[in-house]
Design a protein around this motif. Sequence first.
Motif, PDB file in Angstrom:
ATOM      1  N   ILE A 107      64.982   6.640  -3.229  1.00  0.00           N
ATOM      2  CA  ILE A 107      64.986   7.277  -4.544  1.00  0.00           C
ATOM      3  C   ILE A 107      64.435   8.701  -4.425  1.00  0.00           C
ATOM      4  O   ILE A 107      64.968   9.648  -4.997  1.00  0.00           O
ATOM      5  CB  ILE A 107      64.139   6.475  -5.556  1.00  0.00           C
ATOM      6  N   VAL A 108      63.367   8.823  -3.599  1.00  0.00           N
ATOM      7  CA  VAL A 108      62.760  10.136  -3.446  1.00  0.00           C
ATOM      8  C   VAL A 108      63.701  11.073  -2.687  1.00  0.00           C
ATOM      9  O   VAL A 108      63.924  12.215  -3.084  1.00  0.00           O
ATOM     10  CB  VAL A 108      61.420  10.034  -2.683  1.00  0.00           C
ATOM     11  N   LEU A 109      64.265  10.555  -1.599  1.00  0.00           N
ATOM     12  CA  LEU A 109      65.033  11.430  -0.698  1.00  0.00           C
ATOM     13  C   LEU A 109      66.487  11.586  -1.114  1.00  0.00           C
ATOM     14  O   LEU A 109      67.200  12.420  -0.590  1.00  0.00           O
ATOM     15  CB  LEU A 109      64.959  10.884   0.735  1.00  0.00           C
ATOM     16  N   GLY A 110      66.949  10.750  -2.018  1.00  0.00           N
ATOM     17  CA  GLY A 110      68.344  10.853  -2.439  1.00  0.00           C
ATOM     18  C   GLY A 110      69.221   9.903  -1.644  1.00  0.00           C
ATOM     19  O   GLY A 110      68.861   9.464  -0.546  1.00  0.00           O
ATOM     20  N   GLN A 111      70.388   9.582  -2.198  1.00  0.00           N
ATOM     21  CA  GLN A 111      71.274   8.588  -1.601  1.00  0.00           C
ATOM     22  C   GLN A 111      71.731   8.957  -0.191  1.00  0.00           C
ATOM     23  O   GLN A 111      72.021   8.099   0.620  1.00  0.00           O
ATOM     24  CB  GLN A 111      72.513   8.423  -2.478  1.00  0.00           C
ATOM     25  N   HIS A 112      71.853  10.241   0.045  1.00  0.00           N
ATOM     26  CA  HIS A 112      72.458  10.631   1.310  1.00  0.00           C
ATOM     27  C   HIS A 112      71.451  10.885   2.402  1.00  0.00           C
ATOM     28  O   HIS A 112      71.776  11.468   3.428  1.00  0.00           O
ATOM     29  CB  HIS A 112      73.335  11.870   1.087  1.00  0.00           C
ATOM     30  N   ALA A 113      70.238  10.456   2.203  1.00  0.00           N
ATOM     31  CA  ALA A 113      69.219  10.668   3.224  1.00  0.00           C
ATOM     32  C   ALA A 113      69.549   9.851   4.468  1.00  0.00           C
ATOM     33  O   ALA A 113      70.077   8.748   4.383  1.00  0.00           O
ATOM     34  CB  ALA A 113      67.853  10.257   2.685  1.00  0.00           C
ATOM     35  N   THR A 114      69.217  10.404   5.615  1.00  0.00           N
ATOM     36  CA  THR A 114      69.457   9.684   6.876  1.00  0.00           C
ATOM     37  C   THR A 114      68.362   8.658   7.081  1.00  0.00           C
ATOM     38  O   THR A 114      67.263   8.766   6.521  1.00  0.00           O
ATOM     39  CB  THR A 114      69.429  10.655   8.070  1.00  0.00           C
ATOM     40  N   GLN A 115      68.693   7.630   7.855  1.00  0.00           N
ATOM     41  CA  GLN A 115      67.712   6.593   8.141  1.00  0.00           C
ATOM     42  C   GLN A 115      66.461   7.190   8.782  1.00  0.00           C
ATOM     43  O   GLN A 115      65.340   6.807   8.468  1.00  0.00           O
ATOM     44  CB  GLN A 115      68.333   5.544   9.084  1.00  0.00           C
ATOM     45  N   ALA A 116      66.689   8.183   9.622  1.00  0.00           N
ATOM     46  CA  ALA A 116      65.561   8.807  10.304  1.00  0.00           C
ATOM     47  C   ALA A 116      64.615   9.460   9.308  1.00  0.00           C
ATOM     48  O   ALA A 116      63.386   9.315   9.390  1.00  0.00           O
ATOM     49  CB  ALA A 116      66.072   9.851  11.287  1.00  0.00           C
ATOM     50  N   SER A 117      65.177  10.151   8.328  1.00  0.00           N
ATOM     51  CA  SER A 117      64.296  10.830   7.376  1.00  0.00           C
ATOM     52  C   SER A 117      63.593   9.818   6.476  1.00  0.00           C
ATOM     53  O   SER A 117      62.437  10.005   6.087  1.00  0.00           O
ATOM     54  CB  SER A 117      65.085  11.856   6.536  1.00  0.00           C
ATOM     55  N   VAL A 118      64.293   8.718   6.151  1.00  0.00           N
ATOM     56  CA  VAL A 118      63.651   7.655   5.362  1.00  0.00           C
ATOM     57  C   VAL A 118      62.465   7.093   6.125  1.00  0.00           C
ATOM     58  O   VAL A 118      61.355   6.969   5.592  1.00  0.00           O
ATOM     59  CB  VAL A 118      64.656   6.532   5.032  1.00  0.00           C
ATOM     60  N   ASP A 119      62.683   6.792   7.419  1.00  0.00           N
ATOM     61  CA  ASP A 119      61.588   6.254   8.224  1.00  0.00           C
ATOM     62  C   ASP A 119      60.420   7.230   8.294  1.00  0.00           C
ATOM     63  O   ASP A 119      59.255   6.837   8.154  1.00  0.00           O
ATOM     64  CB  ASP A 119      62.074   5.940   9.639  1.00  0.00           C
ATOM     65  N   TYR A 155      54.880  10.747  -5.526  1.00  0.00           N
ATOM     66  CA  TYR A 155      55.964  10.903  -4.554  1.00  0.00           C
ATOM     67  C   TYR A 155      56.894  12.037  -4.937  1.00  0.00           C
ATOM     68  O   TYR A 155      57.550  12.633  -4.107  1.00  0.00           O
ATOM     69  CB  TYR A 155      56.779   9.617  -4.455  1.00  0.00           C
ATOM     70  N   TYR A 156      56.988  12.323  -6.193  1.00  0.00           N
ATOM     71  CA  TYR A 156      58.012  13.263  -6.662  1.00  0.00           C
ATOM     72  C   TYR A 156      57.475  14.666  -6.823  1.00  0.00           C
ATOM     73  O   TYR A 156      58.019  15.626  -6.314  1.00  0.00           O
ATOM     74  CB  TYR A 156      58.623  12.768  -7.975  1.00  0.00           C
ATOM     75  N   THR A 157      56.365  14.785  -7.586  1.00  0.00           N
ATOM     76  CA  THR A 157      55.867  16.138  -7.838  1.00  0.00           C
ATOM     77  C   THR A 157      54.928  16.604  -6.751  1.00  0.00           C
ATOM     78  O   THR A 157      54.578  17.776  -6.694  1.00  0.00           O
ATOM     79  CB  THR A 157      55.116  16.193  -9.183  1.00  0.00           C
ATOM     80  N   LYS A 158      54.464  15.682  -5.916  1.00  0.00           N
ATOM     81  CA  LYS A 158      53.493  15.984  -4.864  1.00  0.00           C
ATOM     82  C   LYS A 158      52.149  16.424  -5.433  1.00  0.00           C
ATOM     83  O   LYS A 158      51.277  16.852  -4.696  1.00  0.00           O
ATOM     84  CB  LYS A 158      54.011  17.090  -3.915  1.00  0.00           C
ATOM     85  N   ALA A 159      52.015  16.355  -6.735  1.00  0.00           N
ATOM     86  CA  ALA A 159      50.733  16.735  -7.350  1.00  0.00           C
ATOM     87  C   ALA A 159      49.777  15.555  -7.282  1.00  0.00           C
ATOM     88  O   ALA A 159      50.216  14.404  -7.249  1.00  0.00           O
ATOM     89  CB  ALA A 159      50.957  17.152  -8.802  1.00  0.00           C
ATOM     90  N   PRO A 160      48.478  15.810  -7.254  1.00  0.00           N
ATOM     91  CA  PRO A 160      47.522  14.699  -7.250  1.00  0.00           C
ATOM     92  C   PRO A 160      47.729  13.811  -8.478  1.00  0.00           C
ATOM     93  O   PRO A 160      47.979  14.306  -9.576  1.00  0.00           O
ATOM     94  CB  PRO A 160      46.155  15.392  -7.312  1.00  0.00           C
TER      95      PRO A 160
END
Lengths: 327, 338
Positions: free
Chosen positions: B37-49, B81-86
Amino acid sequence: MLLEVKNLRTEFKLKRGTVTAVDDISFTIDKGEILAIVGESGSGKSVTSLSIMGLLQKPGRVAGGEINFKSQDLNKMSQKELQKIRGNQISMIFQEPMTSLNPVWRIKDQIMENIMTHMNISKKDALARTVEMLDTVGIPSPAERANDYPHQMSGGMRQRVMTAMALSCDPELLIADEPTTALDVTIQAQILELLYRMREKFNMAVLLITHDLGVVSEAADRVIVMYCGKIVEEADVKSLFAQPLHPYTVGLLKSIPQIDDESDERLYMIKGMVPNPLNMPSGCSFSDRCDSCMDRCTKEVPKLQEINGHKVRCFLYEAKEGELNVK
Amino acid sequence: MLRYIIKRILMLIPVLIGVSIIVFLIMRVFSPDPAPIVLGQHATQASVDAWRQANGLNDPIYLQYFNFITGAITGDLGTSYYTKAPVLKEIFSRFPATIELALLAILLASVFGILIGVISAVKKNSIFDNAGMFLALIGVSMPIFWLGILLIIFFSGTLHWLPSSGRIDPLLQPASVTGFYLIDSLISGDMYAFRDAFEHLILPASALAMYSMAIIARMTRSSMLETLQQDYIRTARAKGISEGRVIGKHALRNGLIPIVTVIGLQLGSLLGGAVLTETVFSWPGIGAYTVACILKSDFPVVQGVVLLIATVFVLVNLMVDVIYAFLDPRIKYSKKEV
Ligand SMILES: Nc1ncnc2c1ncn2[C@@H]1O[C@H](COP(=O)(O)OP(=O)(O)OP(=O)(O)O)[C@@H](O)[C@H]1O
Ligand SMILES: [Mg+2]
């Protein structure tokens, strides 16, 4: 005459029928007089006093008669007018000392409220008077106890607080509903003594409600015996104890335990029970429990007859030419 | 008393640990994996990991929890996870909106609930009583979102009296001091902003208040009916004081004691009701935000919000107990009773 109750009738309209808790009673109290009302539980003593105070709760209501206090009918007064009299000229000690004080108010605030409602004095003086009253009714270290809440006091203490509150504005009439029931004998004597003193000092009249005939003989000037909402006998205290007329009164007197009684006989008890107010016997309401019950007693209601100030409601007696004859 | 309060506050710790474990597990078991959800549908498995690794989601669950709770103790609840804000910053930027809404709602509910309850009890079986209890019946049976929509249709749509969404006209937004717009606008002396903020509050606060008001009205009525039967009320009347004083000073003072508990519980449940209200009225508070975060599997935020709400809930209850002891002299919190 301070108070004249005339043909007072108080009813409770219930779903199952109407209970006539006080049935056509009349009596008077003079200034400085102590009038006792005695009778078994449920005879209508408290209802009588609440009727006088105008404090009946629904479904109870005064259905007829007059309650003349200093020639003014309390029953015809507005709540505003009554409020000036209540707690001031007429005050009341309630039968239930444990629950009759507000649990979240300090003792002193409850008494001071009464004083400041009717007397035009400063808070400081009201407090001083409160402490003085607490002292008068025999509360030890009254200045400290004044800060107590009711739950910090015993039943006897609370009854004395109620008494202090009722006496705080020097009432002309005090209605005391079982004022000594919760107290032990010495305190009982103290409270009666206090009522006596108030009567001497302020000419206060007392309507003393009790089922304790010992208290009556000690304190009262005159006695009314009530049974099922009716007056069955009325006399000054000497005549009543010397010569009780009504079989009910006779029974009540016989059932007092005597300390010097050496015999092994069991204490006398009036037979039967107080009838259900919704299902009274026809005729005399005492007929079903009476040892002297006659045919006539179950058919007709006897009238209250008077001779030389001694009144009785019974067919055993007949007023004739200034004398009361036993039939 | 002070000892009692301290003890109660210390008891927060096991409550918070329990709550945090439950929410931690629920999120991880029932929520979808946040990485895609954070990285988007087309994220690679490597980036998900890599993302899971970076956010500690590949650790064993007890270690994840341990990291979370040690962070929480030092005041670090992680970052969104999304805004990276505390997380704390995300929460506190929205929390005042919810608190403002809930406080106004509980105020409305208490004032009108007690008023209706007292009148109904004093005038038992009168037309006032019947009308009041009918209103209370409507209040408990009407779903909050439906009531909200009706209010919007009528007061915003038909009458154009009040705004239907948002907290304030963005042009009037006051400088943030407390985060409460009513207070901030007063601080900056901007009466237009105050008025606008208040108008925005009325509809959502009313919608939110309705249910609690109904509960408070019913409880007040029955409590007052019972109190008015007490012997000490008769004593008060026997003193010759006015009926107004009998009710206001003697009956109400006793009859309100149990109502304090009801109000406290309602304040807790208002926070739940706020989720629906905020959604209907597009209110930028914590409720609507949390719903969004749950749907997006933003674990740190959801965990933080739940901890915060649990804390508020416990503190409100503590406050109720303190007020209770203050109102009822018969209650003393001794060491033993804790
Ligand atoms: N609230 C009420 N509802 C219905 N009936 C009542 C109520 N209060 C009193 N009564 C009736 O009035 C009658 C007399 O009651 P009351 O309280 O005057 O008795 P009492 O003589 O004071 O007795 P006790 O010695 O127990 O105090 C009762 O038997 C009851 O039938
Ligand atoms: Mg009685």
